[in-house]
Scaffold this active site. Structure first.
Site, PDB file in Angstrom:
ATOM      1  N   HIS A 152       0.826  -1.208   0.000  1.00  0.00           N
ATOM      2  CA  HIS A 152       0.000   0.000   0.000  1.00  0.00           C
ATOM      3  C   HIS A 152       0.864   1.263   0.000  1.00  0.00           C
ATOM      4  O   HIS A 152       2.063   1.201   0.266  1.00  0.00           O
ATOM      5  CB  HIS A 152      -0.921   0.026   1.223  1.00  0.00           C
ATOM      6  CG  HIS A 152      -2.106  -0.883   1.097  1.00  0.00           C
ATOM      7  ND1 HIS A 152      -2.023  -2.247   1.283  1.00  0.00           N
ATOM      8  CD2 HIS A 152      -3.410  -0.641   0.788  1.00  0.00           C
ATOM      9  CE1 HIS A 152      -3.215  -2.801   1.120  1.00  0.00           C
ATOM     10  NE2 HIS A 152      -4.072  -1.846   0.818  1.00  0.00           N
ATOM     11  N   LYS A 156      -0.821   4.976   4.547  1.00  0.00           N
ATOM     12  CA  LYS A 156      -1.753   4.067   5.220  1.00  0.00           C
ATOM     13  C   LYS A 156      -1.358   3.895   6.676  1.00  0.00           C
ATOM     14  O   LYS A 156      -0.180   3.723   6.992  1.00  0.00           O
ATOM     15  CB  LYS A 156      -1.772   2.714   4.505  1.00  0.00           C
ATOM     16  CG  LYS A 156      -2.816   1.746   5.052  1.00  0.00           C
ATOM     17  CD  LYS A 156      -2.943   0.525   4.154  1.00  0.00           C
ATOM     18  CE  LYS A 156      -3.931  -0.494   4.720  1.00  0.00           C
ATOM     19  NZ  LYS A 156      -5.293   0.068   4.883  1.00  0.00           N
TER      20      LYS A 156
END
Length: 263
Positions: A152, A156
């Site tokens: 990601h 995040k």
């Protein structure tokens, strides 16, 4: 049309949701709540004026616009409280923020029953990601040695991702828990083998340039199988968000996973 309020509407995901709702013929944007953001929500996302301006307070906005559904893409520290407010006002939360604890999910489930209002939580709104998880569960019946790598963007906040944890949970339904790899292996650096879930290892990568990606790698005698999903932009989540917003009112209690709406 289903009346939708977007909470966290000025964030990157929030703006994508605002645009998706405005472009969906079955949904009506009635509220856009965020601690920042000014002006018309439609103009903010590059569309004509829609008559919905950004507001700051969730409770006040709910009182004013009477939404049926709240789509929430805020942060883990905020989403639980926002969902409680929504449920107490009989507004059905569609939650895309990951990081809720099991205890918080249980509390939201109780509130959903008390207020006769459903609450939906999706580890991932991408249709392809849901299919990836279902395929991984099927593969694990025949190839139980498996590791998960999720990748990601570096903004995040939680790790492992909700998608990785949900994938592991689904695999655990068909795979007997056991230790993988050499039972005498030693990590020279703590965490080198990743998180351990029922003997499966989950590895989290956080780097700029990524959006949301996951590989589920299976190993067997003389072969490997990799099931991979890539979200290349935030638009990949929007069909799932709209599906959830249009489907949730026909359900009861706590619903987890977009697959519940993919009959």
């Amino acid at each position: 049309m289903i009346k939708v309020l977007v909470n966290g509407a000025y964030g990157r995901m929030g703006q994508a949701v605002v645009k998706a709702v405005l472009e969906d013929k079955d949904l009506e944007l009635v509220g856009a709540v965020d601690i920042v953001g000014d002006g018309d929500a439609g103009e903010t996302v590059g569309l004509p004026k829609c008559g919905v301006s950004f507001t700051r307070d969730l409770q006040t906005t709910i009182d004013d616009v009477k939404p049926q559904v709240m789509v929430d893409f805020t942060i883990p520290d905020v989403v639980f409280g926002s969902a409680q407010v929504a449920l107490k006002n009989k507004v059905a939360p569609v939650i895309g923020t990951t990081g809720l604890s099991d205890e918080q999910k249980q509390e939201l489930s109780k509130l959903a029953e008390i207020n006769d209002t459903p609450v939906f939580i999706a580890p991932n709104f991408a249709i392809g990601a849901v299919l990836m998880m279902q395929m991984a569960k099927q593969a694990a019946k025949y190839m139980p040695e498996v590791e998960i790598i999720e990748l990601h963007h570096d903004k995040k906040l939680d790790a492992p991702s909700g998608t990785a944890l949900q994938t592991a949970a689904l695999i655990s339904e068909v795979r007997q828990a056991h230790v993988q790899g050499n039972p005498n292996e030693k990590e020279k650096v703590a965490g080198a083998r990743g998180a351990d879930v029922d003997g499966m290892h989950i590895h989290s990568v956080r780097l700029p340039g990524y959006v949301a990606h996951q590989e589920v790698i299976f190993g067997g005698l003389g072969q490997t199988l990799t099931i991979r999903h890539d979200s290349l932009n935030r638009e990949s989540f929007m069909p799932g968000v709209c599906l959830a917003a249009k489907s949730i009112l026909g359900h009861k209690g706590l619903i987890i996973g977009l697959d519940k709406f993919m009959d």
